[in-house]
Scaffold this motif. Structure first.
Motif, PDB file in Angstrom:
ATOM      1  N   PRO A  55     -17.650   7.099 -28.704  1.00 42.15           N
ATOM      2  CA  PRO A  55     -18.056   7.710 -29.980  1.00 42.15           C
ATOM      3  C   PRO A  55     -18.065   6.659 -31.092  1.00 42.15           C
ATOM      4  O   PRO A  55     -17.773   5.485 -30.853  1.00 42.15           O
ATOM      5  CB  PRO A  55     -16.955   8.752 -30.215  1.00 42.15           C
ATOM      6  CG  PRO A  55     -15.748   8.168 -29.567  1.00 42.15           C
ATOM      7  CD  PRO A  55     -16.273   7.420 -28.363  1.00 42.15           C
ATOM      8  N   GLU A  56     -18.346   7.102 -32.291  1.00 45.06           N
ATOM      9  CA  GLU A  56     -18.266   6.204 -33.447  1.00 45.06           C
ATOM     10  C   GLU A  56     -16.832   5.684 -33.576  1.00 45.06           C
ATOM     11  O   GLU A  56     -15.882   6.365 -33.195  1.00 45.06           O
ATOM     12  CB  GLU A  56     -18.644   6.958 -34.726  1.00 45.06           C
ATOM     13  CG  GLU A  56     -20.103   7.381 -34.783  1.00 45.06           C
ATOM     14  CD  GLU A  56     -21.040   6.189 -34.850  1.00 45.06           C
ATOM     15  OE1 GLU A  56     -20.736   5.229 -35.614  1.00 45.06           O
ATOM     16  OE2 GLU A  56     -22.053   6.193 -34.136  1.00 45.06           O
ATOM     17  N   GLU A  57     -16.706   4.509 -34.155  1.00 43.93           N
ATOM     18  CA  GLU A  57     -15.390   3.876 -34.283  1.00 43.93           C
ATOM     19  C   GLU A  57     -14.391   4.781 -35.004  1.00 43.93           C
ATOM     20  O   GLU A  57     -13.216   4.840 -34.643  1.00 43.93           O
ATOM     21  CB  GLU A  57     -15.532   2.547 -35.027  1.00 43.93           C
ATOM     22  CG  GLU A  57     -14.271   1.740 -35.074  1.00 43.93           C
ATOM     23  CD  GLU A  57     -14.456   0.356 -35.674  1.00 43.93           C
ATOM     24  OE1 GLU A  57     -13.494  -0.128 -36.274  1.00 43.93           O
ATOM     25  OE2 GLU A  57     -15.551  -0.229 -35.531  1.00 43.93           O
ATOM     26  N   SER A  58     -14.838   5.514 -36.004  1.00 42.55           N
ATOM     27  CA  SER A  58     -13.941   6.378 -36.781  1.00 42.55           C
ATOM     28  C   SER A  58     -13.362   7.530 -35.950  1.00 42.55           C
ATOM     29  O   SER A  58     -12.349   8.115 -36.310  1.00 42.55           O
ATOM     30  CB  SER A  58     -14.675   6.938 -37.997  1.00 42.55           C
ATOM     31  OG  SER A  58     -15.786   7.715 -37.577  1.00 42.55           O
ATOM     32  N   GLN A  59     -13.997   7.847 -34.822  1.00 41.99           N
ATOM     33  CA  GLN A  59     -13.536   8.949 -33.978  1.00 41.99           C
ATOM     34  C   GLN A  59     -12.607   8.481 -32.852  1.00 41.99           C
ATOM     35  O   GLN A  59     -12.108   9.307 -32.086  1.00 41.99           O
ATOM     36  CB  GLN A  59     -14.738   9.690 -33.379  1.00 41.99           C
ATOM     37  CG  GLN A  59     -15.587  10.383 -34.431  1.00 41.99           C
ATOM     38  CD  GLN A  59     -16.804  11.044 -33.813  1.00 41.99           C
ATOM     39  OE1 GLN A  59     -17.383  10.535 -32.856  1.00 41.99           O
ATOM     40  NE2 GLN A  59     -17.188  12.186 -34.361  1.00 41.99           N
ATOM     41  N   ILE A  60     -12.397   7.197 -32.764  1.00 42.60           N
ATOM     42  CA  ILE A  60     -11.512   6.677 -31.713  1.00 42.60           C
ATOM     43  C   ILE A  60     -10.077   6.739 -32.207  1.00 42.60           C
ATOM     44  O   ILE A  60      -9.680   6.003 -33.106  1.00 42.60           O
ATOM     45  CB  ILE A  60     -11.926   5.248 -31.294  1.00 42.60           C
ATOM     46  CG1 ILE A  60     -13.303   5.300 -30.647  1.00 42.60           C
ATOM     47  CG2 ILE A  60     -10.886   4.644 -30.357  1.00 42.60           C
ATOM     48  CD1 ILE A  60     -13.845   3.973 -30.193  1.00 42.60           C
ATOM     49  N   THR A  61      -9.332   7.648 -31.611  1.00 37.91           N
ATOM     50  CA  THR A  61      -7.938   7.883 -31.975  1.00 37.91           C
ATOM     51  C   THR A  61      -7.038   7.555 -30.791  1.00 37.91           C
ATOM     52  O   THR A  61      -7.523   7.254 -29.692  1.00 37.91           O
ATOM     53  CB  THR A  61      -7.729   9.367 -32.351  1.00 37.91           C
ATOM     54  OG1 THR A  61      -8.020  10.155 -31.180  1.00 37.91           O
ATOM     55  CG2 THR A  61      -8.616   9.776 -33.508  1.00 37.91           C
ATOM     56  N   GLU A  62      -5.754   7.674 -31.000  1.00 38.03           N
ATOM     57  CA  GLU A  62      -4.801   7.468 -29.913  1.00 38.03           C
ATOM     58  C   GLU A  62      -5.031   8.492 -28.799  1.00 38.03           C
ATOM     59  O   GLU A  62      -5.007   8.162 -27.619  1.00 38.03           O
ATOM     60  CB  GLU A  62      -3.367   7.554 -30.436  1.00 38.03           C
ATOM     61  CG  GLU A  62      -2.336   7.193 -29.392  1.00 38.03           C
ATOM     62  CD  GLU A  62      -0.951   7.009 -29.985  1.00 38.03           C
ATOM     63  OE1 GLU A  62       0.011   7.223 -29.237  1.00 38.03           O
ATOM     64  OE2 GLU A  62      -0.840   6.636 -31.170  1.00 38.03           O
ATOM     65  N   GLU A  63      -5.285   9.732 -29.209  1.00 40.85           N
ATOM     66  CA  GLU A  63      -5.547  10.796 -28.231  1.00 40.85           C
ATOM     67  C   GLU A  63      -6.804  10.484 -27.419  1.00 40.85           C
ATOM     68  O   GLU A  63      -6.818  10.649 -26.200  1.00 40.85           O
ATOM     69  CB  GLU A  63      -5.700  12.141 -28.946  1.00 40.85           C
ATOM     70  CG  GLU A  63      -5.905  13.299 -28.003  1.00 40.85           C
ATOM     71  CD  GLU A  63      -6.079  14.625 -28.748  1.00 40.85           C
ATOM     72  OE1 GLU A  63      -6.417  15.615 -28.063  1.00 40.85           O
ATOM     73  OE2 GLU A  63      -5.891  14.673 -29.981  1.00 40.85           O
ATOM     74  N   PHE A  64      -7.849   9.987 -28.082  1.00 44.48           N
ATOM     75  CA  PHE A  64      -9.082   9.624 -27.376  1.00 44.48           C
ATOM     76  C   PHE A  64      -8.795   8.523 -26.355  1.00 44.48           C
ATOM     77  O   PHE A  64      -9.241   8.582 -25.210  1.00 44.48           O
ATOM     78  CB  PHE A  64     -10.172   9.156 -28.355  1.00 44.48           C
ATOM     79  CG  PHE A  64     -11.397   8.636 -27.655  1.00 44.48           C
ATOM     80  CD1 PHE A  64     -12.359   9.508 -27.183  1.00 44.48           C
ATOM     81  CD2 PHE A  64     -11.565   7.272 -27.435  1.00 44.48           C
ATOM     82  CE1 PHE A  64     -13.486   9.037 -26.514  1.00 44.48           C
ATOM     83  CE2 PHE A  64     -12.679   6.791 -26.768  1.00 44.48           C
ATOM     84  CZ  PHE A  64     -13.641   7.684 -26.302  1.00 44.48           C
ATOM     85  N   GLU A  66      -5.950   7.726 -24.876  1.00 44.86           N
ATOM     86  CA  GLU A  66      -5.165   8.258 -23.757  1.00 44.86           C
ATOM     87  C   GLU A  66      -6.046   9.051 -22.791  1.00 44.86           C
ATOM     88  O   GLU A  66      -5.952   8.893 -21.573  1.00 44.86           O
ATOM     89  CB  GLU A  66      -4.021   9.137 -24.270  1.00 44.86           C
ATOM     90  CG  GLU A  66      -2.891   8.343 -24.881  1.00 44.86           C
ATOM     91  CD  GLU A  66      -1.781   9.238 -25.449  1.00 44.86           C
ATOM     92  OE1 GLU A  66      -1.933  10.471 -25.457  1.00 44.86           O
ATOM     93  OE2 GLU A  66      -0.768   8.670 -25.887  1.00 44.86           O
ATOM     94  N   ASN A  67      -6.905   9.916 -23.351  1.00 44.98           N
ATOM     95  CA  ASN A  67      -7.793  10.725 -22.507  1.00 44.98           C
ATOM     96  C   ASN A  67      -8.791   9.856 -21.745  1.00 44.98           C
ATOM     97  O   ASN A  67      -9.069  10.117 -20.571  1.00 44.98           O
ATOM     98  CB  ASN A  67      -8.531  11.772 -23.342  1.00 44.98           C
ATOM     99  CG  ASN A  67      -7.613  12.881 -23.800  1.00 44.98           C
ATOM    100  OD1 ASN A  67      -6.588  13.152 -23.172  1.00 44.98           O
ATOM    101  ND2 ASN A  67      -7.948  13.510 -24.913  1.00 44.98           N
ATOM    102  N   LEU A  68      -9.313   8.824 -22.392  1.00 44.37           N
ATOM    103  CA  LEU A  68     -10.242   7.919 -21.710  1.00 44.37           C
ATOM    104  C   LEU A  68      -9.533   7.236 -20.543  1.00 44.37           C
ATOM    105  O   LEU A  68     -10.095   7.100 -19.453  1.00 44.37           O
ATOM    106  CB  LEU A  68     -10.815   6.880 -22.682  1.00 44.37           C
ATOM    107  CG  LEU A  68     -11.803   5.890 -22.076  1.00 44.37           C
ATOM    108  CD1 LEU A  68     -13.018   6.604 -21.473  1.00 44.37           C
ATOM    109  CD2 LEU A  68     -12.246   4.877 -23.136  1.00 44.37           C
ATOM    110  N   GLY A  69      -8.298   6.825 -20.765  1.00 48.31           N
ATOM    111  CA  GLY A  69      -7.519   6.215 -19.692  1.00 48.31           C
ATOM    112  C   GLY A  69      -7.399   7.148 -18.500  1.00 48.31           C
ATOM    113  O   GLY A  69      -7.599   6.738 -17.354  1.00 48.31           O
ATOM    114  N   LYS A  70      -7.107   8.405 -18.758  1.00 48.91           N
ATOM    115  CA  LYS A  70      -7.001   9.393 -17.671  1.00 48.91           C
ATOM    116  C   LYS A  70      -8.341   9.565 -16.956  1.00 48.91           C
ATOM    117  O   LYS A  70      -8.390   9.635 -15.726  1.00 48.91           O
ATOM    118  CB  LYS A  70      -6.507  10.733 -18.222  1.00 48.91           C
ATOM    119  CG  LYS A  70      -5.055  10.705 -18.626  1.00 48.91           C
ATOM    120  CD  LYS A  70      -4.618  12.007 -19.276  1.00 48.91           C
ATOM    121  CE  LYS A  70      -3.201  11.864 -19.807  1.00 48.91           C
ATOM    122  NZ  LYS A  70      -2.817  12.994 -20.646  1.00 48.91           N
TER     123      LYS A  70
END
Length: 183
Positions: A55-64, A66-70
């Protein structure tokens, strides 16, 4: 002469007691000096190319992150994530992920800790209270080793008064010059 023997005994015994820690800190310090160029505390066991939609850089959070890692099949604990120079980086306990923000192309690097080296470097980075106190005692002991070293030779041309002070001053000036030049 009694005082001279005491100085020599203190210097010797503290040196013997701390020899392992001195070598360990010196070794890990050298490795840490070069950690930007290579990762001495871990070694790669597998590298895998990936392509993902970011997503856009502003939407990349810690939760994102972690979920991407999974989603990428990484099940170890996430340490941190960041975006630098157009690259999205996620650091896990046993994996590193780097993804180009524009193309979505990247790689997953799986690694293991390097035996002995990783434990030695951990000593340098640990923040546990008992280790901090032990390190403070170690620092004071190094000062004592240095001072007793200057007092050991009292006669001849190699005394601290005749020769040693020049080396001590050079040893103090050198790091100060490096700090001035680097700042």
């Amino acid at each position: 002469m009694k005082q001279q023997k005491l100085v020599r005994d203190i210097h010797r015994d503290f040196g013997y007691f701390y020899v392992g820690l001195i070598i360990s800190f010196a070794f890990s310090g050298i490795l840490m000096n070069h950690r930007e160029h290579w990762h001495p505390e871990k070694y790669t066991i597998e590298t895998k190319n990936i392509k993902v939609q970011l997503p856009e850089e502003s939407q990349i959070t810690e939760e994102f992150a972690e979920n991407l890692g999974k989603q990428l099949g990484i099940d170890d604990k996430m340490r941190r994530h960041n975006i630098k120079k157009g690259t999205f980086k996620i650091s896990f306990e046993k994996h590193d992920v780097e993804i180009d923000m524009k193309t979505g192309k990247g790689e997953i690097v799986a690694f293991n800790k390097t035996p002995i080296i990783s434990q030695t470097m951990k000593l340098h980075k640990t923040t546990s209270n008992w280790w901090i106190y032990y390190s403070d005692i170690f620092g004071i002991s190094l000062i004592l080793i240095a001072i007793t070293g200057t007092l050991m030779v009292t006669h001849g041309k190699n005394t601290f008064k005749r020769r040693g002070w020049k080396l001590a001053v050079a040893g103090i000036i050198f790091p100060i010059l490096v700090l001035i030049i680097l700042s």
